[in-house]
Design an enzyme around this catalytic site. Structure first.
Site, PDB file in Angstrom:
ATOM      1  CD  GLN A 181      -3.800   2.774   6.514  1.00 18.64           C
ATOM      2  OE1 GLN A 181      -4.317   3.298   7.785  1.00 18.64           O
ATOM      3  NE2 GLN A 181      -4.147   3.129   5.652  1.00 18.64           N
ATOM      4  CG  ASN A 193      -2.302  11.706   2.807  1.00 24.09           C
ATOM      5  OD1 ASN A 193      -2.266  10.525   1.629  1.00 24.09           O
ATOM      6  ND2 ASN A 193      -2.567  12.022   3.642  1.00 24.09           N
ATOM      7  CE  LYS A 194      -5.617   5.955   4.200  1.00 21.56           C
ATOM      8  NZ  LYS A 194      -6.406   4.860   3.218  1.00 21.56           N
ATOM      9  NE  ARG A 218      -0.578   1.752   3.591  1.00 20.41           N
ATOM     10  CZ  ARG A 218       0.498   2.590   3.787  1.00 20.41           C
ATOM     11  NH1 ARG A 218       1.964   2.270   4.001  1.00 20.41           N
ATOM     12  NH2 ARG A 218       1.045   3.380   3.225  1.00 20.41           N
ATOM     13  N   GLY A 219       0.017   2.579  -0.179  1.00 14.79           N
ATOM     14  CA  GLY A 219       0.586   4.048  -0.260  1.00 14.79           C
ATOM     15  C   GLY A 219       0.950   4.070  -1.445  1.00 14.79           C
ATOM     16  CB  ALA A 220       0.126   7.037  -3.975  1.00 16.82           C
ATOM     17  CG  ASP A 269      -3.347   7.993  -1.291  1.00 13.70           C
ATOM     18  OD1 ASP A 269      -3.258   8.056  -0.362  1.00 13.70           O
ATOM     19  OD2 ASP A 269      -2.889   7.235  -1.492  1.00 13.70           O
ATOM     20  NE  ARG A 315      -6.568   0.980  -2.642  1.00 16.01           N
ATOM     21  CZ  ARG A 315      -5.699   1.300  -0.557  1.00 16.01           C
ATOM     22  NH1 ARG A 315      -4.388   1.578  -0.973  1.00 16.01           N
ATOM     23  NH2 ARG A 315      -6.480   1.948  -0.192  1.00 16.01           N
TER      24      ARG A 315
HETATM   25  O1  MRU Z   1      -4.884   3.105   1.754  1.00 16.31           O
HETATM   26  P1  MRU Z   1      -3.143   3.708   1.966  1.00 16.31           P
HETATM   27  O2  MRU Z   1      -2.900   2.906   3.283  1.00 16.31           O
HETATM   28  O3  MRU Z   1      -2.490   3.309   0.739  1.00 16.31           O
HETATM   29  O4  MRU Z   1      -3.027   5.191   2.034  1.00 16.31           O
HETATM   30  C1  MRU Z   1      -1.717   5.746   2.230  1.00 16.31           C
HETATM   31  C2  MRU Z   1      -1.870   6.844   2.175  1.00 16.31           C
HETATM   32  O5  MRU Z   1      -2.569   7.617   1.998  1.00 16.31           O
HETATM   33  C3  MRU Z   1      -0.391   7.136   1.915  1.00 16.31           C
HETATM   34  O6  MRU Z   1      -0.689   8.538   2.920  1.00 16.31           O
HETATM   35  C4  MRU Z   1      -0.521   8.118   0.712  1.00 16.31           C
HETATM   36  O7  MRU Z   1      -0.504   6.750  -0.105  1.00 16.31           O
HETATM   37  C5  MRU Z   1       1.074   8.144   0.419  1.00 16.31           C
HETATM   38  S1  MRU Z   1       2.688   7.688   0.189  1.00 16.31           S
HETATM   39  C6  MRU Z   1       3.610   8.146   0.382  1.00 16.31           C
END
Ligand code: MRU
Length: 338
Positions: free
Chosen positions: A194, A245-246, A49-51, A235, A89
């Protein structure tokens, strides 16, 4: 004794290897696969996970779809994998950019001779590019620290979320290494934790002093003047700077605005969506009710209750003090080029 070294993903000996992030921090388990469908599942389940990490994983997934492919099936296999990975996603633009960058290389292939190797090379290039970008984001981010600072962050943006040392996390880490950060407060990040599971793990491994708190406790920290600045990841960033973002990021930006605390976003330019003018056009993923009505697998609210669970929110650009990329720190008003 646990080893200090960890990685989110890598490609080695023809296999994609990833850390199963859903098990962290209690178990550090790496999974190896040669199956692009398993890569897609890992993204869907948030094991990866994470963009930026999602984009890199998807690129490696496309390479795997060609491994051992009969020549007459190369095209079919590639596009089946492309469609499958694309559905995993919806919000992080890095997924789509990476898939399309690899697709361009595939479409330019003169022949399918060595197609697997050529596509794998492109995936490695995307991975290496992210490593470089993370490094530069960390360096550029140093300018946001006006003194030795206490920083608050949300979700996870470190090694686990990227191909390199992270985005917002690397700003914090580089600040710490330069004696400009003394303490980090990590939002727990409801509902998938997270912050308390992953960012806390990374802060501990990096040796940065920290505490974590539930998302709703950030207001108290700011009211008590304990936070010098907030840095988060992204994201998807629209051309006008609106940032997905999250979920919970927007709350922080509003709090910062009220308490006069600088609010920074750190992301590679690959997170800027050149086709999205404003945050209104960003597709937000909604998650199933089990993530809210269960705790550690135990039901805590009746199944019959409806839930509302957007995985991301959009912070309007006027609430963002600066967007730190590998190129520079951009300041409001943002006007990214199409
Ligand atoms: O749902 P996730 O855990 O994939 O969400 C991740 C985030 O929102 C991060 O803040 C974002 O992807 C930045 S990662 C460098």
């Amino acid at each position: 004794m646990k080893s200090k070294e960890y990685f989110s993903l890598k490609f080695e000996d023809g296999k994609f290897i990833f850390l199963e992030q859903t098990k962290l921090p209690l178990e550090e388990n790496y999974i190896e696969t040669e199956d692009y469908n398993r890569v897609a599942e890992a993204i869907e389940r948030l094991e990866v996970r994470g963009a930026p990490a999602i984009g890199i994983a998807a690129a490696y997934g496309l390479a795997l779809s060609l491994k051992n492919s009969p020549k007459d099936k190369v095209k079919e296999n590639f596009f089946t994998a492309y469609q499958r990975l694309k559905q995993t996603r919806p919000t992080a633009v890095n997924l789509f950019t990476a898939l399309d960058d690899v697709k361009k290389v595939f479409e330019a292939l003169g022949s399918y001779e060595n197609a697997y190797e050529k596509i794998l090379n492109k995936a490695v290039e995307i991975h290496n590019d992210d490593i470089t970008k993370c490094g530069k984001i960390g360096e550029n981010g140093l300018a946001v620290f006006k003194k030795k600072s206490t920083v608050l962050t949300h979700c996870n943006t470190g090694k686990l979320a990227t191909g390199g040392d992270g985005t917002a996390f690397n700003v914090i880490k580089t600040g710490f290494e330069n004696n400009l950060v003394d303490f980090v407060y990590a939002d727990e990040t409801r509902p998938l934790l997270q912050g308390s599971r992953l960012t806390a793990f990374e802060l501990e491994r990096t040796g940065i002093p920290f505490a974590f708190q539930t998302d709703s406790m950030a207001a108290v920290l700011m009211q008590q003047n304990k936070i010098d600045l907030v840095v988060v990841g992204a994201d998807r960033i629209a051309l006008n700077g609106d940032t997905a973002n999250k979920v919970g990021t927007y709350n922080l930006a509003v709090l910062c605005n009220f308490h006069n605390v600088p609010f920074y976003v750190a992301a590679p330019t690959t997170t800027i969506d050149r086709n999205t003018p404003t945050g209104n056009e960003i597709v937000i993923e909604h998650r199933g009710k089990h993530e809210l009505n269960t705790f550690n697998g135990v039901l805590v609210a009746p199944e019959s209750y409806e839930t509302f669970s957007p995985a991301f929110d959009v912070t309007p650009s006027h609430l963002i003090t600066g967007i730190i990329t590998e190129e520079q720190i951009n300041i409001f008003p943002y006007n990214f080029i199409r």
